[in-house]
Design a protein around this motif. Structure first.
Motif, mmCIF file in Angstrom:
data_model
loop_
_atom_site.group_PDB
_atom_site.id
_atom_site.type_symbol
_atom_site.label_atom_id
_atom_site.label_comp_id
_atom_site.label_asym_id
_atom_site.label_seq_id
_atom_site.Cartn_x
_atom_site.Cartn_y
_atom_site.Cartn_z
ATOM 1 N N ASP A 97 53.467 57.178 34.995
ATOM 2 C CA ASP A 97 52.499 56.906 33.934
ATOM 3 C C ASP A 97 52.958 55.805 32.985
ATOM 4 O OD1 ASP A 97 50.947 58.860 35.030
ATOM 5 O OD2 ASP A 97 51.255 60.333 33.436
ATOM 6 N N ALA A 98 54.260 55.569 32.930
ATOM 7 C CA ALA A 98 54.784 54.527 32.040
ATOM 8 C C ALA A 98 54.842 53.162 32.713
ATOM 9 C CB ALA A 98 56.177 54.920 31.544
ATOM 10 N N ALA A 99 54.690 53.136 34.032
ATOM 11 C CA ALA A 99 54.773 51.856 34.754
ATOM 12 C C ALA A 99 53.534 51.021 34.464
ATOM 13 C CB ALA A 99 54.891 52.111 36.258
ATOM 14 N N PRO A 100 53.678 49.721 34.281
ATOM 15 C CA PRO A 100 52.506 48.876 34.027
ATOM 16 C C PRO A 100 51.629 48.766 35.263
ATOM 17 C CG PRO A 100 54.449 47.513 34.336
ATOM 18 C CD PRO A 100 54.937 48.938 34.294
ATOM 19 N N PHE A 101 50.409 48.370 35.038
ATOM 20 C CA PHE A 101 49.498 48.093 36.140
ATOM 21 C C PHE A 101 49.744 46.681 36.665
ATOM 22 C CE2 PHE A 101 47.317 51.447 33.845
ATOM 23 C CZ PHE A 101 46.792 52.242 34.864
ATOM 24 N N ILE A 102 49.558 46.515 37.956
ATOM 25 C CA ILE A 102 49.593 45.204 38.597
ATOM 26 C C ILE A 102 48.193 44.910 39.126
ATOM 27 C CG2 ILE A 102 50.564 43.810 40.460
ATOM 28 C CD1 ILE A 102 52.608 44.410 38.365
ATOM 29 N N LEU A 103 47.656 43.777 38.741
ATOM 30 C CA LEU A 103 46.348 43.349 39.239
ATOM 31 C C LEU A 103 46.527 42.091 40.073
ATOM 32 C CD1 LEU A 103 45.934 44.560 36.122
ATOM 33 C CD2 LEU A 103 43.540 44.042 36.667
ATOM 34 N N HIS A 104 46.072 42.120 41.298
ATOM 35 C CA HIS A 104 46.075 40.935 42.140
ATOM 36 C C HIS A 104 44.742 40.214 41.980
ATOM 37 C CE1 HIS A 104 49.516 42.117 45.135
ATOM 38 N NE2 HIS A 104 49.921 41.968 43.884
ATOM 39 N N ILE A 105 44.838 38.915 41.730
ATOM 40 C CA ILE A 105 43.674 38.106 41.391
ATOM 41 C C ILE A 105 43.509 36.994 42.422
ATOM 42 C CG2 ILE A 105 42.552 36.738 39.584
ATOM 43 C CD1 ILE A 105 43.264 39.624 38.779
ATOM 44 N N ALA A 106 42.297 36.847 42.947
ATOM 45 C CA ALA A 106 41.949 35.689 43.775
ATOM 46 C C ALA A 106 41.218 34.691 42.882
ATOM 47 C CB ALA A 106 41.067 36.105 44.940
ATOM 48 N N THR A 107 41.765 33.493 42.774
ATOM 49 C CA THR A 107 41.185 32.499 41.872
ATOM 50 C C THR A 107 40.164 31.631 42.595
ATOM 51 O OG1 THR A 107 42.931 30.895 42.329
ATOM 52 C CG2 THR A 107 43.313 32.457 40.536
ATOM 53 N N ALA A 108 39.388 30.897 41.827
ATOM 54 C CA ALA A 108 38.316 30.093 42.390
ATOM 55 C C ALA A 108 38.828 29.018 43.337
ATOM 56 C CB ALA A 108 37.505 29.454 41.263
ATOM 57 N N ASP A 109 40.066 28.559 43.158
ATOM 58 C CA ASP A 109 40.613 27.515 44.026
ATOM 59 C C ASP A 109 41.319 28.083 45.254
ATOM 60 O OD1 ASP A 109 42.874 28.590 42.900
ATOM 61 O OD2 ASP A 109 43.527 26.744 41.901
ATOM 62 N N GLY A 110 41.180 29.390 45.477
ATOM 63 C CA GLY A 110 41.760 29.998 46.664
ATOM 64 C C GLY A 110 43.171 30.525 46.493
ATOM 65 N N ALA A 111 43.757 30.353 45.320
ATOM 66 C CA ALA A 111 45.119 30.835 45.085
ATOM 67 C C ALA A 111 45.098 32.326 44.751
ATOM 68 C CB ALA A 111 45.765 30.048 43.954
ATOM 69 N N MET A 112 46.276 32.933 44.819
ATOM 70 C CA MET A 112 46.437 34.337 44.444
ATOM 71 C C MET A 112 47.414 34.425 43.288
ATOM 72 S SD MET A 112 44.530 36.275 46.410
ATOM 73 C CE MET A 112 45.297 37.884 46.157
ATOM 74 N N ALA A 113 47.196 35.403 42.423
ATOM 75 C CA ALA A 113 48.072 35.592 41.274
ATOM 76 C C ALA A 113 48.207 37.078 41.002
ATOM 77 C CB ALA A 113 47.508 34.868 40.047
ATOM 78 N N ALA A 114 49.287 37.455 40.323
ATOM 79 C CA ALA A 114 49.512 38.839 39.917
ATOM 80 C C ALA A 114 49.627 38.892 38.402
ATOM 81 C CB ALA A 114 50.771 39.397 40.572
ATOM 82 N N ILE A 115 48.977 39.875 37.799
ATOM 83 C CA ILE A 115 48.974 40.044 36.352
ATOM 84 C C ILE A 115 49.393 41.470 36.034
ATOM 85 C CG2 ILE A 115 47.480 40.154 34.302
ATOM 86 C CD1 ILE A 115 45.745 38.002 35.615
ATOM 87 N N GLU A 116 50.240 41.630 35.023
ATOM 88 C CA GLU A 116 50.620 42.962 34.572
ATOM 89 C C GLU A 116 49.778 43.341 33.351
ATOM 90 O OE1 GLU A 116 54.785 43.381 33.839
ATOM 91 O OE2 GLU A 116 55.253 43.610 35.968
ATOM 92 N N ALA A 117 49.458 44.624 33.261
ATOM 93 C CA ALA A 117 48.652 45.114 32.143
ATOM 94 C C ALA A 117 49.131 46.490 31.732
ATOM 95 C CB ALA A 117 47.178 45.164 32.530
ATOM 96 N N ALA A 118 48.976 46.786 30.439
ATOM 97 C CA ALA A 118 49.361 48.098 29.930
ATOM 98 C C ALA A 118 48.322 49.155 30.276
ATOM 99 C CB ALA A 118 49.536 48.028 28.413
#
Length: 472
Positions: A129-150
């Motif tokens: 429950d204390a671990a942050p969330f990881i969101l994988h994002i597909a961007t408009a230019d075809g790249a991938m990114a990872a974002i952390e969130a509380a």
């Protein structure tokens, strides 16, 4: 050096996602809004030609109003009814452009996966429950990114996950193959798609407000475009169709919408097929043959186009690693589902609810907005505003405010259909005033289907060009 606090990720920059961001800012929390489309309100713009049945006073969130008025914004007339395009242009776009939000919104950022860092769905582990969330994002230019969130608030909506035409909850046989002639939702019949529907026979599938809007637009088109014909398929007997509360609806435009739609059916201005359950859709020359069952017998309807306005369902595909608590039928939380389940009641009026009813087993994760209703059709925008106000209060640790109710929703004026059942299946369309006789044999638009489709349980070899593979 103290690490910078992680943001609260909000999926979707529609009216509820942006309201969530405004409430988080009011609580001193940091939002990050991720929108799959190229601009805010992208899904709303898809139905921009449709006029809402709730006036502006129900459509503007309180925290969002505060940000806008600080920037010099003047609210639209409270009693006016905006279109989807006006909602974006006069409210969502200015809100996204405020100094408070403009750098906290990423467009062209489609969320394709959400999980706990180093914790799949099965993995408990110490400190899940204390671990942050990881969101994988597909961007408009075809790249991938990872974002952390509380924390995560999923406000992605359901517009891109419409229910199919098929009777079983899955697409009818051939539905995908004939997709070029099938539209979902409320296409711009009187605008960009006018040429597509003018002079054509269109089958509308569905009995809710979206279907009513589509039918009313087609009837308007038919007055100017000779040869335009409308078939309206309901999945229940006509006497059980709920056209709303009429004059008893506190939202007068919603009541009037149902009243106008009911009048069209009862006058024969449209051909009502009820109940009509679709099993197969096939090419038939330049049009479509729609095979199904009406009143227990195999039936085939011919049309040039189909509009499927049968509701929506939540896209849960990117939440596979999140521990969700969902009612097995409605796909809302178990606490919310009994309040909105159409199998239990048909009231469109739902008492206000907040964080407690929306809570999932995964701590720090909520679904808000229309997606929180799962497959139930009774969502109002003002409900979503109350949801995210409560969630923001909970995230700030203000549990008293999270449990408070700050909203009075308008009554629908109806909890069940009390319309008398017609004397026969085709009563609504086989009248002296009917401009189209498609449901009255021997007219060609509706014919006995046995030679083509046969009984659904034991179909014969399909005839080419009707309900078989490779037809046309």
């Amino acid at each position: 050096m103290t690490p910078r606090p992680l943001p609260v990720a909000i999926v979707g920059a529609g009216p509820i996602g942006l309201a969530a961001a405004a409430h988080l800012l009011a609580r001193g929390l940091e939002p990050l809004v991720l929108e799959a489309g190229p601009e805010v309100g992208h899904a709303v713009s898809a139905w921009g030609h449709v006029r809402m049945f709730s006036p502006w006073r129900y459509n503007i969130d309180t925290a969002a109003r505060g940000l806008l008025e600080a920037a010099g914004w003047v609210a639209p007339t409270a009693g006016a009814y905006p279109t989807g395009a006006e909602l974006v242009a006069q409210y969502l776009a200015p809100l996204a452009a405020t100094a408070a939000l403009r750098d906290r919104i990423r467009t062209g950022a489609r969320v394709v996966g959400i999980a706990r860092r180093d914790h799949g769905r099965l993995h408990d582990g110490q400190g899940r429950d204390a671990a942050p969330f990881i969101l994988h994002i597909a961007t408009a230019d075809g790249a991938m990114a990872a974002i952390e969130a509380a924390a995560v608030i999923d406000c992605a909506g359901t517009w891109h996950a419409p229910n199919p035409a098929g009777a079983h909850g899955i697409p009818a046989l051939g539905e995908a193959a004939q997709s070029e002639r099938i539209a979902y939702g409320i296409p711009p019949v009187l605008g960009a798609a006018r040429a597509t529907y003018a002079g054509a026979t269109t089958l509308v599938v569905g009995g809710g407000h979206s279907a009513m809007n589509a039918v009313l637009d087609l009837v308007t088109l038919a007055k100017a475009a000779p040869g335009t014909r409308i078939l309206w398929a309901f999945r229940r007997p006509l006497g059980a169709v709920n056209f709303g509360g009429g004059a008893g609806d506190a939202l007068s435009e919603r009541g009037a919408l149902g009243t106008r739609a009911q009048a069209l059916v009862e006058s024969g201005a449209v051909t009502a097929l009820a109940p009509f359950l679709i099993d197969r859709i096939a090419a038939d020359g330049g049009g479509l043959a729609i095979c199904g069952r009406q009143g227990g017998r195999a039936t085939m309807v011919k049309a040039d186009r189909i509009i499927v306005a049968a509701g929506f369902r939540p896209d849960l595909s990117y939440l596979r690693e999140i521990r969700l608590g969902l009612d097995p039928a409605v796909e809302a939380t178990p606490a919310l589902a009994p309040l909105i389940d159409p199998n239990l009641h048909s009231c469109g009026t739902v008492r206000p609810h907040g964080e407690a009813e929306l809570r999932h087993p995964e701590a720090g994760f909520w679904i808000a907005g229309i997606k929180s209703y799962g497959r139930a059709p009774t969502f109002l925008m003002a409900t979503g505003h109350e949801q995210v106000r409560s969630i923001a209060a909970a995230l700030a640790g203000d549990w008293t405010a999270a449990r408070e109710v700050h909203l009075d929703l308008p009554e629908t004026g109806v909890c069940s259909s009390d319309r008398p059942a017609p004397g026969a299946e085709a009563t609504a369309c086989c009248t002296d005033t009917t401009p189209q006789g498609a449901c009255c044999p021997p007219k060609p638009a509706l014919a006995a289907a046995a030679p083509c489709c046969g009984p659904v349980a034991t179909p014969p070899t399909p005839a080419k060009g009707c309900c078989g593979q490779g037809g046309g």
